[in-house]
Design an enzyme around this catalytic site. Structure first.
Site, mmCIF file in Angstrom:
data_model
loop_
_atom_site.group_PDB
_atom_site.id
_atom_site.type_symbol
_atom_site.label_atom_id
_atom_site.label_comp_id
_atom_site.label_asym_id
_atom_site.label_seq_id
_atom_site.Cartn_x
_atom_site.Cartn_y
_atom_site.Cartn_z
ATOM 1 N N SER A 5 0.732 -1.261 -0.220
ATOM 2 C CA SER A 5 -0.049 0.089 -0.107
ATOM 3 C C SER A 5 1.003 1.281 0.076
ATOM 4 C CB SER A 5 -0.951 -0.054 1.310
ATOM 5 O OG SER A 5 -1.812 -1.188 1.391
ATOM 6 N N HIS B 212 0.986 4.495 4.283
ATOM 7 C CA HIS B 212 0.216 5.187 3.303
ATOM 8 C C HIS B 212 0.742 6.694 3.079
ATOM 9 C CE1 HIS B 212 -3.416 2.232 3.331
ATOM 10 N NE2 HIS B 212 -2.310 1.687 3.429
#
Length: 254
Positions: free
Chosen positions: A158, A205
């Site tokens: 991610s 992230h």
């Protein structure tokens, strides 16, 4: 003779003419491939997807032992021994970005990679795109290592995917594209991230997003006269900052 659009040309004439024609380049310095079948064919994107899937299959076959050895963790007791990045296992900063346990996790990440990867690979070129992906992944794991609790595990691509989001916005802005759909998609993903911080590593992230955007700036805003040198130096500086962050955190934990 060589077939041309207006009759035929001799091979020597073709070679001589080729010497005077400069190859078209993208904003990042990659060759422009417009003719059918001459594009990048997303070779790097497909390879990255294949590596992620291969590691996922390995996890399914072997089990938690692979996860324990490859996931990102600062410093924790695993199998009755101290383990983690702070214990010298720096490879975890990279291997964690190729590691998934749940099918929905790898499915979401690989679909995102398939959507974002090919356009960026076409603009940046294979080598620059691979550098972008790996530096973004490093940015995500470095941020997680710095901020998260030392014994908190983290895994998944991610961080690299959010890095591609950041890079796509930078590249789109440079090319004067309509960024509203991409920004809307990014906002949705950020909302999902912060609504599920119990299961999602928001640090990775955000770290990947920021580093991906910064790396893209280094690649597409480099001066044309010294483009490659400027790209190498600026991206190297980004990596050096991340290495410094890792070393500072390691000194804190040890």
């Amino acid at each position: 003779m060589v077939s041309a659009s207006v009759g035929f040309q001799c091979p020597d004439c073709v070679r001589e003419g080729g010497r005077t024609v400069r190859e078209a380049r993208t904003i990042a310095g990659a060759p422009v491939r417009q003719a059918p079948g001459t594009g990048t064919n997303a070779v790097v994107t497909k390879t990255l997807i294949g590596l992620n899937l291969a590691v996922f299959v390995l996890v399914l076959a072997v089990g938690d032992d692979v996860v324990d050895r490859l996931m990102l963790v600062g410093r924790a007791i695993i199998d009755n021994n101290w383990a983690g990045v702070a214990e010298g296992e720096y490879y975890r900063l990279l291997t964690a970005a190729f590691l998934h346990q749940e099918a929905w996790h790898i499915l979401f990440n690989m679909v995102s990679l398939w959507v974002l990867g090919p356009p960026l690979e076409a603009v940046l070129g294979r080598t620059r795109f691979l550098v972008l992906y790996l530096v973004s992944a490093f940015g995500g794991t470095a941020a997680s290592y710095l901020i998260a609790a030392q014994n908190q595990g983290s895994l998944g691509a991610s961080g690299a995917i959010f890095g591609l989001f950041g890079a796509a916005i930078v590249v789109g802005h440079r090319m004067k594209a309509d960024l509203r759909p991409l920004i809307a998609l990014l906002v949705v993903n950020l909302v999902i991230t912060f609504l599920n911080t119990k299961w999602i590593d928001w640090r990775a992230h955000i770290g990947g997003l920021v580093i991906g955007a910064v790396t893209a700036v280094c690649l597409v805003h480099a001066p044309k006269n010294h483009r490659l040198a400027a790209q190498v130096v600026s991206v190297g500086a980004v990596v050096a900052v991340l290495v410094g962050i890792v070393l500072v955190r390691t000194s804190q934990l040890t």
